[in-house]
Design a protein around this motif. Sequence first.
Motif, PDB file in Angstrom:
ATOM      1  N   THR A   8       0.840  -0.998   0.091  1.00 50.26           N
ATOM      2  CA  THR A   8       0.091  -0.264   0.557  1.00 50.26           C
ATOM      3  C   THR A   8       0.592   1.169   0.103  1.00 50.26           C
ATOM      4  O   THR A   8       0.738   2.620   0.055  1.00 50.26           O
ATOM      5  N   HIS A   9       2.233   1.236   0.125  1.00 55.06           N
ATOM      6  CA  HIS A   9       3.013   1.979   0.230  1.00 55.06           C
ATOM      7  C   HIS A   9       3.050   2.786  -1.620  1.00 55.06           C
ATOM      8  O   HIS A   9       3.158   2.524  -2.656  1.00 55.06           O
ATOM      9  N   PRO A  10       3.544   4.354  -1.083  1.00 58.74           N
ATOM     10  CA  PRO A  10       2.449   4.878  -2.307  1.00 58.74           C
ATOM     11  C   PRO A  10       3.924   4.703  -3.402  1.00 58.74           C
ATOM     12  O   PRO A  10       4.098   4.361  -4.941  1.00 58.74           O
ATOM     13  N   LEU A  11       5.164   4.625  -3.384  1.00 66.67           N
ATOM     14  CA  LEU A  11       6.430   4.288  -3.657  1.00 66.67           C
ATOM     15  C   LEU A  11       6.837   2.559  -4.247  1.00 66.67           C
ATOM     16  O   LEU A  11       7.384   2.643  -5.194  1.00 66.67           O
ATOM     17  N   ASP A  14      10.255   5.735 -10.645  1.00 67.26           N
ATOM     18  CA  ASP A  14       8.953   6.687 -10.986  1.00 67.26           C
ATOM     19  C   ASP A  14       8.131   7.511 -10.544  1.00 67.26           C
ATOM     20  O   ASP A  14       7.636   8.471 -10.773  1.00 67.26           O
ATOM     21  N   GLN A  15       8.062   6.474  -9.521  1.00 67.20           N
ATOM     22  CA  GLN A  15       7.133   7.203  -8.324  1.00 67.20           C
ATOM     23  C   GLN A  15       7.677   8.453  -7.661  1.00 67.20           C
ATOM     24  O   GLN A  15       6.924   9.484  -6.935  1.00 67.20           O
ATOM     25  N   LEU A  16       9.010   8.008  -7.688  1.00 62.42           N
ATOM     26  CA  LEU A  16      10.174   9.550  -6.928  1.00 62.42           C
ATOM     27  C   LEU A  16       9.869  10.361  -7.545  1.00 62.42           C
ATOM     28  O   LEU A  16       9.860  11.304  -7.327  1.00 62.42           O
ATOM     29  N   ALA A  17       9.715   9.651  -8.595  1.00 63.95           N
ATOM     30  CA  ALA A  17      10.102  11.108  -9.535  1.00 63.95           C
ATOM     31  C   ALA A  17       9.231  12.063  -9.368  1.00 63.95           C
ATOM     32  O   ALA A  17       8.501  13.389  -9.540  1.00 63.95           O
ATOM     33  N   GLN A  18       8.113  11.038 -10.059  1.00 63.47           N
ATOM     34  CA  GLN A  18       6.146  12.246  -9.215  1.00 63.47           C
ATOM     35  C   GLN A  18       5.657  12.488  -8.466  1.00 63.47           C
ATOM     36  O   GLN A  18       5.536  13.681  -8.233  1.00 63.47           O
ATOM     37  N   ARG A  19       6.869  12.138  -6.919  1.00 61.29           N
ATOM     38  CA  ARG A  19       5.888  12.663  -6.173  1.00 61.29           C
ATOM     39  C   ARG A  19       7.502  13.750  -6.046  1.00 61.29           C
ATOM     40  O   ARG A  19       6.832  14.801  -5.612  1.00 61.29           O
TER      41      ARG A  19
END
Length: 235
Positions: free
Chosen positions: A123-126, A226-231
């Motif tokens: 469930t973690h966003p990254l 990709d997730q880190l970049a979006q954050r």
Amino acid sequence: MQIHCLQHAAFETPGLLLEWAAAHGHEWSFTHLYAPEPSFPALQDFDWLVVLGGVMGVDEENRYGWLAPEKAFIRAAMKAGKMVLGICLGAQLLADALGARVYRNPALEIGFWAIQPAPEAATHPLLRHFTEAITVLHWHGDTFGLPAGAVPIASSQACAHQGFVVDNRIVGLQFHPELTAEILGEMLHHDGHELVPGPWVQTATELRQRAAELAAGKAFLFGLLDQLAQRGAAY
């Protein structure tokens, strides 16, 4: 985006991280800690910090004169709100900077072994892309405790803590998702003496034959980046 890399060995480069960054138009700068008199950039000169692996331990400051300044730089980058990714030794340095214990793992872990996602990872966003066990490359003798407030990422049979996330922007990975077959070959050439027979140590021949399995680590890494970049873009 400007990514700054702390590199501890000439042959242990960012590997697949360079491929991902090039595909997204990001630029790199480096502190080569193996070079004479390494220096660190001003915090305003980069957006992300990447800390790579190496043979040294986090407590060997008497042997490696740059280690104490490196630790201070890592702490400053985290305090400044930078995105920070540490791999293997890099993860241990992040854990140490965050007040966790770094210690000898119960067993030397070198080879392609499975990691299981921690329940919190689903469930973690990254980490939404990390839903089932994958086989990744490991090369370490030390490990870390989880920093206060950290979300665990994964475990393996040989190592309880294979990664953590703090504040949705600081990530430590004990395993090596960034490696290419070429870098693995260089590690075998330079550090092959570490392949001491044990229950969680594969031979050089096995490692070379299984290099195609690096693809699973690449998929995990690119999904995480990709997730880190979006954050980061949302800051």
